[in-house]
Design an enzyme around this catalytic site. Structure first.
Site, PDB file in Angstrom:
ATOM      1  N   GLY A   1      26.608  33.963 -62.547  1.00  0.00           N
ATOM      2  CA  GLY A   1      25.395  33.206 -62.230  1.00  0.00           C
ATOM      3  C   GLY A   1      25.362  32.716 -60.793  1.00  0.00           C
ATOM      4  N   VAL A   2      24.866  31.497 -60.622  1.00  0.00           N
ATOM      5  CA  VAL A   2      24.712  30.951 -59.276  1.00  0.00           C
ATOM      6  C   VAL A   2      26.082  30.734 -58.619  1.00  0.00           C
ATOM      7  CG1 VAL A   2      24.504  28.516 -59.958  1.00  0.00           C
ATOM      8  CG2 VAL A   2      23.345  29.330 -57.911  1.00  0.00           C
ATOM      9  N   ASP A   3      27.069  30.413 -59.413  1.00  0.00           N
ATOM     10  CA  ASP A   3      28.444  30.214 -58.930  1.00  0.00           C
ATOM     11  C   ASP A   3      28.958  31.502 -58.266  1.00  0.00           C
ATOM     12  OD1 ASP A   3      30.910  29.003 -58.582  1.00  0.00           O
ATOM     13  OD2 ASP A   3      31.460  29.004 -60.710  1.00  0.00           O
TER      14      ASP A   3
ATOM     15  N   ASN B   1      32.105  25.590 -62.944  1.00  0.00           N
ATOM     16  CA  ASN B   1      32.799  25.242 -64.199  1.00  0.00           C
ATOM     17  C   ASN B   1      34.001  24.361 -63.855  1.00  0.00           C
ATOM     18  OD1 ASN B   1      35.141  26.984 -63.682  1.00  0.00           O
ATOM     19  ND2 ASN B   1      33.669  28.635 -63.923  1.00  0.00           N
TER      20      ASN B   1
ATOM     21  N   ILE C   1      19.421  30.507 -53.970  1.00  0.00           N
ATOM     22  CA  ILE C   1      19.885  29.284 -53.302  1.00  0.00           C
ATOM     23  C   ILE C   1      20.826  29.595 -52.132  1.00  0.00           C
ATOM     24  CG2 ILE C   1      21.931  28.760 -54.715  1.00  0.00           C
ATOM     25  CD1 ILE C   1      20.793  25.823 -54.825  1.00  0.00           C
TER      26      ILE C   1
ATOM     27  N   THR D   1      21.241  25.427 -67.082  1.00  0.00           N
ATOM     28  CA  THR D   1      20.181  26.111 -67.845  1.00  0.00           C
ATOM     29  C   THR D   1      20.396  27.621 -67.997  1.00  0.00           C
ATOM     30  OG1 THR D   1      18.739  26.553 -65.944  1.00  0.00           O
ATOM     31  CG2 THR D   1      18.481  24.423 -67.039  1.00  0.00           C
ATOM     32  N   GLY D   2      21.505  28.134 -67.463  1.00  0.00           N
ATOM     33  CA  GLY D   2      21.823  29.554 -67.617  1.00  0.00           C
ATOM     34  C   GLY D   2      22.873  29.730 -68.694  1.00  0.00           C
TER      35      GLY D   2
ATOM     36  N   TYR E   1      25.213  27.934 -69.651  1.00  0.00           N
ATOM     37  CA  TYR E   1      25.539  26.738 -70.439  1.00  0.00           C
ATOM     38  C   TYR E   1      24.445  26.341 -71.441  1.00  0.00           C
ATOM     39  CZ  TYR E   1      29.942  25.827 -67.960  1.00  0.00           C
ATOM     40  OH  TYR E   1      31.225  25.895 -67.476  1.00  0.00           O
TER      41      TYR E   1
HETATM   42  N1  AR6 Z   1      20.048  30.995 -56.812  1.00  0.00           N
HETATM   43  C1  AR6 Z   1      19.459  30.031 -57.547  1.00  0.00           C
HETATM   44  N2  AR6 Z   1      19.566  29.937 -58.885  1.00  0.00           N
HETATM   45  C2  AR6 Z   1      20.304  30.889 -59.499  1.00  0.00           C
HETATM   46  C3  AR6 Z   1      20.952  31.930 -58.799  1.00  0.00           C
HETATM   47  C4  AR6 Z   1      20.803  31.959 -57.395  1.00  0.00           C
HETATM   48  N3  AR6 Z   1      21.386  32.895 -56.641  1.00  0.00           N
HETATM   49  N4  AR6 Z   1      21.604  32.702 -59.717  1.00  0.00           N
HETATM   50  C5  AR6 Z   1      21.358  32.178 -60.932  1.00  0.00           C
HETATM   51  N5  AR6 Z   1      20.570  31.089 -60.810  1.00  0.00           N
HETATM   52  P1  AR6 Z   1      24.120  29.504 -64.349  1.00  0.00           P
HETATM   53  P2  AR6 Z   1      25.115  27.103 -65.755  1.00  0.00           P
HETATM   54  C6  AR6 Z   1      20.039  30.190 -61.852  1.00  0.00           C
HETATM   55  O1  AR6 Z   1      24.436  30.359 -65.528  1.00  0.00           O
HETATM   56  O2  AR6 Z   1      24.128  27.306 -66.845  1.00  0.00           O
HETATM   57  C7  AR6 Z   1      28.942  30.202 -64.208  1.00  0.00           C
HETATM   58  O3  AR6 Z   1      29.658  31.328 -64.632  1.00  0.00           O
HETATM   59  C8  AR6 Z   1      19.982  30.696 -63.269  1.00  0.00           C
HETATM   60  O4  AR6 Z   1      18.847  31.527 -63.453  1.00  0.00           O
HETATM   61  O5  AR6 Z   1      24.454  30.026 -63.001  1.00  0.00           O
HETATM   62  O6  AR6 Z   1      25.282  25.732 -65.184  1.00  0.00           O
HETATM   63  C9  AR6 Z   1      29.838  29.028 -63.869  1.00  0.00           C
HETATM   64  O7  AR6 Z   1      31.090  29.433 -63.366  1.00  0.00           O
HETATM   65  C10 AR6 Z   1      19.863  29.394 -64.034  1.00  0.00           C
HETATM   66  O8  AR6 Z   1      18.505  28.946 -64.024  1.00  0.00           O
HETATM   67  O9  AR6 Z   1      24.862  28.059 -64.467  1.00  0.00           O
HETATM   68  C11 AR6 Z   1      29.977  28.342 -65.198  1.00  0.00           C
HETATM   69  O10 AR6 Z   1      30.996  28.942 -65.987  1.00  0.00           O
HETATM   70  C12 AR6 Z   1      20.672  28.415 -63.191  1.00  0.00           C
HETATM   71  O11 AR6 Z   1      20.896  29.072 -61.930  1.00  0.00           O
HETATM   72  C13 AR6 Z   1      28.641  28.564 -65.862  1.00  0.00           C
HETATM   73  O12 AR6 Z   1      28.121  29.770 -65.292  1.00  0.00           O
HETATM   74  C14 AR6 Z   1      22.004  28.033 -63.789  1.00  0.00           C
HETATM   75  O13 AR6 Z   1      22.580  29.164 -64.437  1.00  0.00           O
HETATM   76  C15 AR6 Z   1      27.674  27.458 -65.561  1.00  0.00           C
HETATM   77  O14 AR6 Z   1      26.500  27.647 -66.306  1.00  0.00           O
END
Ligand code: AR6
Length: 180
Positions: free
Chosen positions: A36-38, A28, A15, A122-123, A125
């Site tokens: 993750g994406v954050d 968060n 993204i 979906t990651g 969380y």
């Molecule tokens: N681009 C697009 N999607 C992504 C990317 C990227 N670069 N990287 C990961 N994803 P998550 P959550 C997808 O865990 O479940 C963080 O530590 C990933 O494969 O990033 O909402 C925050 O600070 C998954 O499908 O977010 C919070 O503490 C999706 O993004 C916590 O994780 C969401 O996964 C939030 O958890």
């Protein structure tokens, strides 16, 4: 249903590379960055993003806050906090719906026309992918059916599994095969 001049796309990728007006961050409550994406968004945007986030006083689950995009191709980042999956009977569906709605409302307020979403919750969380995907598509579809300046919504899927899930469900939901 009038989605005539609106576009909902599903792509597989990162993204942070999307050249849209706004990308959504699955953050968060602290808005102080994470994995993750954050983590990817903070790394790509640079440290100015964290500085601005620290002025926002955190974000409630289901709500969203906007910052600039700094070094990202996107002008804006909309930070939202999805629910942690706790079995499905703790308001998770409603909170996830609210995330999408609040992001779209903020986009509307800032006259944003192109916005990209990750698969919120979906990651780390743990929200079940198919259930979360239905919520994401349904909420975006109903928002775009209203009078809005948003013209294009891109669902950016990181994994092949997530991409396949979005592709399958988007066809079924947009053609009405699955009633929402
Ligand atoms: N681009 C697009 N999607 C992504 C990317 C990227 N670069 N990287 C990961 N994803 P998550 P959550 C997808 O865990 O479940 C963080 O530590 C990933 O494969 O990033 O909402 C925050 O600070 C998954 O499908 O977010 C919070 O503490 C999706 O993004 C916590 O994780 C969401 O996964 C939030 O958890």
């Amino acid at each position: 249903m009038n989605l005539a001049n609106k576009q909902i796309l599903v792509v597989q990728g990162d993204i942070t590379q999307q050249g849209v007006d706004a990308i959504v961050n699955a953050a968060n409550n602290s808005l102080q960055g994470g994995a993750g994406v954050d983590g990817a968004i903070h790394r790509a945007a640079g440290e100015e993003l964290l500085k601005e986030c620290l002025t926002l006083g955190g974000c409630a689950t289901g709500d969203a806050k906007i910052t600039k995009g700094y070094n990202l191709p996107a002008k804006w980042v909309i930070h939202t906090v999805g629910p942690v999956w706790r079995g499905g009977n703790n308001g998770e569906d409603e909170l996830l719906t609210q995330c999408y709605r609040r992001c779209l409302e903020l986009a509307q307020e800032y006259q944003i026309s192109r916005i990209a979403f990750p698969a919120i919750s979906t990651g780390a969380y743990g929200f079940p992918l198919e259930r979360a995907t239905k919520i994401a598509i349904t909420e975006v579809k109903s928002f775009l059916e209203k009078d809005t300046c948003i013209e294009q919504v891109i669902f950016v899927c990181f994994s092949q599994e997530s991409y396949n899930c979005y592709q399958q469900l988007i066809k079924k939901i947009l053609t009405g095969e699955i009633k929402t």
